[in-house]
Design a protein around this motif. Structure first.
Motif, PDB file in Angstrom:
ATOM      1  N   VAL A  31       0.859  -1.182   0.000  1.00 29.98           N
ATOM      2  CA  VAL A  31       0.000   0.000   0.000  1.00 29.98           C
ATOM      3  C   VAL A  31       0.894   1.229   0.000  1.00 29.98           C
ATOM      4  O   VAL A  31       1.930   1.252   0.674  1.00 29.98           O
ATOM      5  CB  VAL A  31      -0.965  -0.001   1.204  1.00 29.98           C
ATOM      6  N   THR A  32       0.522   2.220  -0.800  1.00 26.91           N
ATOM      7  CA  THR A  32       1.247   3.481  -0.839  1.00 26.91           C
ATOM      8  C   THR A  32       0.309   4.591  -0.430  1.00 26.91           C
ATOM      9  O   THR A  32      -0.909   4.516  -0.654  1.00 26.91           O
ATOM     10  CB  THR A  32       1.805   3.758  -2.244  1.00 26.91           C
ATOM     11  N   LEU A  33       0.866   5.633   0.169  1.00 26.90           N
ATOM     12  CA  LEU A  33       0.069   6.752   0.657  1.00 26.90           C
ATOM     13  C   LEU A  33       0.713   8.055   0.249  1.00 26.90           C
ATOM     14  O   LEU A  33       1.925   8.253   0.448  1.00 26.90           O
ATOM     15  CB  LEU A  33      -0.046   6.684   2.181  1.00 26.90           C
ATOM     16  N   ASN A  34      -0.085   8.944  -0.308  1.00 32.13           N
ATOM     17  CA  ASN A  34       0.364  10.294  -0.646  1.00 32.13           C
ATOM     18  C   ASN A  34      -0.533  11.265   0.119  1.00 32.13           C
ATOM     19  O   ASN A  34      -1.659  11.550  -0.301  1.00 32.13           O
ATOM     20  CB  ASN A  34       0.265  10.537  -2.161  1.00 32.13           C
ATOM     21  N   LYS A  35      -0.037  11.742   1.248  1.00 30.64           N
ATOM     22  CA  LYS A  35      -0.874  12.595   2.105  1.00 30.64           C
ATOM     23  C   LYS A  35      -1.142  13.960   1.466  1.00 30.64           C
ATOM     24  O   LYS A  35      -2.198  14.542   1.673  1.00 30.64           O
ATOM     25  CB  LYS A  35      -0.210  12.769   3.467  1.00 30.64           C
ATOM     26  N   THR A  36      -0.194  14.434   0.703  1.00 23.99           N
ATOM     27  CA  THR A  36      -0.372  15.745   0.074  1.00 23.99           C
ATOM     28  C   THR A  36      -1.538  15.708  -0.903  1.00 23.99           C
ATOM     29  O   THR A  36      -2.382  16.605  -0.924  1.00 23.99           O
ATOM     30  CB  THR A  36       0.906  16.164  -0.647  1.00 23.99           C
ATOM     31  N   ALA A  37      -1.564  14.649  -1.699  1.00 26.34           N
ATOM     32  CA  ALA A  37      -2.617  14.500  -2.703  1.00 26.34           C
ATOM     33  C   ALA A  37      -3.860  13.833  -2.132  1.00 26.34           C
ATOM     34  O   ALA A  37      -4.886  13.739  -2.806  1.00 26.34           O
ATOM     35  CB  ALA A  37      -2.085  13.699  -3.884  1.00 26.34           C
ATOM     36  N   LYS A  38      -3.765  13.332  -0.926  1.00 25.70           N
ATOM     37  CA  LYS A  38      -4.872  12.630  -0.267  1.00 25.70           C
ATOM     38  C   LYS A  38      -5.342  11.435  -1.075  1.00 25.70           C
ATOM     39  O   LYS A  38      -6.542  11.287  -1.364  1.00 25.70           O
ATOM     40  CB  LYS A  38      -6.014  13.596   0.071  1.00 25.70           C
ATOM     41  N   HIS A  39      -4.387  10.593  -1.442  1.00 28.32           N
ATOM     42  CA  HIS A  39      -4.776   9.338  -2.063  1.00 28.32           C
ATOM     43  C   HIS A  39      -3.850   8.215  -1.640  1.00 28.32           C
ATOM     44  O   HIS A  39      -2.697   8.435  -1.234  1.00 28.32           O
ATOM     45  CB  HIS A  39      -4.907   9.441  -3.588  1.00 28.32           C
ATOM     46  N   PHE A  40      -4.396   7.005  -1.666  1.00 27.48           N
ATOM     47  CA  PHE A  40      -3.638   5.824  -1.298  1.00 27.48           C
ATOM     48  C   PHE A  40      -4.052   4.671  -2.209  1.00 27.48           C
ATOM     49  O   PHE A  40      -5.151   4.680  -2.749  1.00 27.48           O
ATOM     50  CB  PHE A  40      -3.800   5.466   0.186  1.00 27.48           C
ATOM     51  N   SER A  41      -3.149   3.746  -2.408  1.00 26.15           N
ATOM     52  CA  SER A  41      -3.368   2.682  -3.397  1.00 26.15           C
ATOM     53  C   SER A  41      -2.952   1.327  -2.844  1.00 26.15           C
ATOM     54  O   SER A  41      -2.026   1.226  -2.047  1.00 26.15           O
ATOM     55  CB  SER A  41      -2.557   2.969  -4.667  1.00 26.15           C
ATOM     56  N   LEU A  42      -3.637   0.307  -3.345  1.00 27.70           N
ATOM     57  CA  LEU A  42      -3.306  -1.087  -3.036  1.00 27.70           C
ATOM     58  C   LEU A  42      -2.699  -1.706  -4.283  1.00 27.70           C
ATOM     59  O   LEU A  42      -3.257  -1.575  -5.374  1.00 27.70           O
ATOM     60  CB  LEU A  42      -4.560  -1.862  -2.633  1.00 27.70           C
ATOM     61  N   HIS A  43      -1.565  -2.364  -4.117  1.00 32.53           N
ATOM     62  CA  HIS A  43      -0.886  -3.017  -5.221  1.00 32.53           C
ATOM     63  C   HIS A  43      -0.778  -4.509  -4.908  1.00 32.53           C
ATOM     64  O   HIS A  43      -0.270  -4.883  -3.846  1.00 32.53           O
ATOM     65  CB  HIS A  43       0.518  -2.441  -5.409  1.00 32.53           C
ATOM     66  N   ILE A  44      -1.243  -5.331  -5.838  1.00 32.93           N
ATOM     67  CA  ILE A  44      -1.103  -6.782  -5.689  1.00 32.93           C
ATOM     68  C   ILE A  44      -0.264  -7.272  -6.860  1.00 32.93           C
ATOM     69  O   ILE A  44      -0.624  -7.050  -8.026  1.00 32.93           O
ATOM     70  CB  ILE A  44      -2.473  -7.499  -5.690  1.00 32.93           C
ATOM     71  N   THR A  45       0.852  -7.887  -6.567  1.00 35.55           N
ATOM     72  CA  THR A  45       1.718  -8.413  -7.631  1.00 35.55           C
ATOM     73  C   THR A  45       1.529  -9.921  -7.758  1.00 35.55           C
ATOM     74  O   THR A  45       1.029 -10.582  -6.831  1.00 35.55           O
ATOM     75  CB  THR A  45       3.187  -8.110  -7.328  1.00 35.55           C
ATOM     76  N   GLU A  46       1.921 -10.432  -8.925  1.00 40.12           N
ATOM     77  CA  GLU A  46       1.844 -11.881  -9.200  1.00 40.12           C
ATOM     78  C   GLU A  46       0.493 -12.443  -8.770  1.00 40.12           C
ATOM     79  O   GLU A  46       0.416 -13.401  -7.999  1.00 40.12           O
ATOM     80  CB  GLU A  46       2.977 -12.611  -8.478  1.00 40.12           C
ATOM     81  N   THR A  47      -0.562 -11.845  -9.289  1.00 39.20           N
ATOM     82  CA  THR A  47      -1.908 -12.218  -8.867  1.00 39.20           C
ATOM     83  C   THR A  47      -2.210 -13.696  -9.102  1.00 39.20           C
ATOM     84  O   THR A  47      -1.728 -14.309 -10.052  1.00 39.20           O
ATOM     85  CB  THR A  47      -2.964 -11.368  -9.574  1.00 39.20           C
ATOM     86  N   GLN A  48      -3.030 -14.229  -8.195  1.00 36.32           N
ATOM     87  CA  GLN A  48      -3.440 -15.635  -8.251  1.00 36.32           C
ATOM     88  C   GLN A  48      -4.959 -15.694  -8.210  1.00 36.32           C
ATOM     89  O   GLN A  48      -5.603 -14.763  -7.722  1.00 36.32           O
ATOM     90  CB  GLN A  48      -2.831 -16.376  -7.057  1.00 36.32           C
ATOM     91  N   PRO A  49      -5.556 -16.774  -8.687  1.00 39.43           N
ATOM     92  CA  PRO A  49      -7.023 -16.862  -8.688  1.00 39.43           C
ATOM     93  C   PRO A  49      -7.641 -16.629  -7.307  1.00 39.43           C
ATOM     94  O   PRO A  49      -8.724 -16.046  -7.205  1.00 39.43           O
ATOM     95  CB  PRO A  49      -7.284 -18.286  -9.188  1.00 39.43           C
ATOM     96  N   GLU A  50      -6.953 -17.021  -6.257  1.00 39.20           N
ATOM     97  CA  GLU A  50      -7.507 -16.820  -4.914  1.00 39.20           C
ATOM     98  C   GLU A  50      -7.492 -15.361  -4.461  1.00 39.20           C
ATOM     99  O   GLU A  50      -8.042 -15.023  -3.409  1.00 39.20           O
ATOM    100  CB  GLU A  50      -6.763 -17.685  -3.884  1.00 39.20           C
ATOM    101  N   ASP A  51      -6.898 -14.503  -5.272  1.00 38.15           N
ATOM    102  CA  ASP A  51      -6.971 -13.065  -4.989  1.00 38.15           C
ATOM    103  C   ASP A  51      -8.306 -12.482  -5.444  1.00 38.15           C
ATOM    104  O   ASP A  51      -8.626 -11.336  -5.110  1.00 38.15           O
ATOM    105  CB  ASP A  51      -5.838 -12.314  -5.685  1.00 38.15           C
TER     106      ASP A  51
END
Lengths: 113, 115
Positions: free
Chosen positions: A64-84
């Motif tokens: 997860v990344t957070l940019n407080k100045t821009a007020k946004h945050f993101s979730l990153h999932i790498t090497e995705t699998q069907p159970e994701d």
């Protein structure tokens, strides 16, 4: 009050690819940002969280990344699998609101085998 | 699985019925929550109890009445509901005490249909 927006609402990726889900929030006082995963027939479960004094946090294939100045945050999932495959919710909270989390509308992620 | 159980898992009721949803947590937590989950909408917090005392009531109609007899049990009493009240009702618990970073543990929910 706080308003959390989440995009996209649906996301399909091929197995092994990365997935990114983005959220924005309106209250600059928000300083805690959890992410929850909800599988079919189950309640949401915490998968990762981040506090405002940290810009990035990783746990194996998720980050997860957070940019407080821009007020946004993101979730990153790498090497995705069907159970994701599940619905993912972001949320924001602040010490001003005690127990209350403000949730986004959710992203339905499908990982195609 | 999460330590939070909800019964029943599915409920169909008419608008004139009275029913209750039950939640039980086995985690030793002191805060319990009711949420409403509708399609395409954020989870809506309805009620919060800390140490058996109600601390949040987010403008919920009086046809929903919560009850928290002890820190492990939470009920949601329903009466004269409307079709738009059909949704998944989720119960959650956390350590409690108003700590805004406490992880909330959710039950599997009760799927409510109002005819």
């Amino acid at each position: 009050g706080e308003n959390v927006e989440q995009h996209p609402s649906t996301l399909s990726v091929q197995e092994g690819d990365s997935a990114v889900i983005k959220c924005t929030y309106s209250d600059s006082a928000s300083n805690y940002f959890p992410w929850y995963k909800q599988e079919l027939g189950k309640g949401p479960q915490l998968i990762i969280d981040i506090r405002s004094n940290v810009g990035e946090k990783k746990d194996q294939r998720i980050a997860v990344t957070l940019n407080k100045t821009a007020k946004h945050f993101s979730l990153h999932i790498t090497e995705t699998q069907p159970e994701d495959s599940a619905v993912y919710f972001c949320a924001a909270s602040t010490s001003n609101t005690g127990n209350q989390f403000y949730f986004g509308t959710g992203t339905s992620l499908t990982v195609i085998p | 699985e999460t330590g939070v159980t909800q019964t029943p898992r599915h409920l169909v009721m008419g608008m004139t019925n009275k029913k209750s949803l039950k939640c039980e947590q086995h985690l030793g937590h002191n805060a319990m929550y009711w949420y409403k989950q509708s399609a395409k909408k954020p989870l809506e917090l309805m009620f919060v109890y800390n140490f058996k005392e109600q601390t949040e009531n987010n403008s919920v109609p009086s046809r929903f009445s919560p009850e928290c007899p002890n820190s492990s049990h939470l009920f949601l009493h329903l009466h004269t509901l409307q079709p738009e009240d059909s949704a998944l009702y989720l119960c959650a618990s956390s350590q409690g005490g108003g700590t805004y970073t406490d992880t909330q543990y959710f039950g599997p929910g009760t799927r409510l249909t109002v005819l």
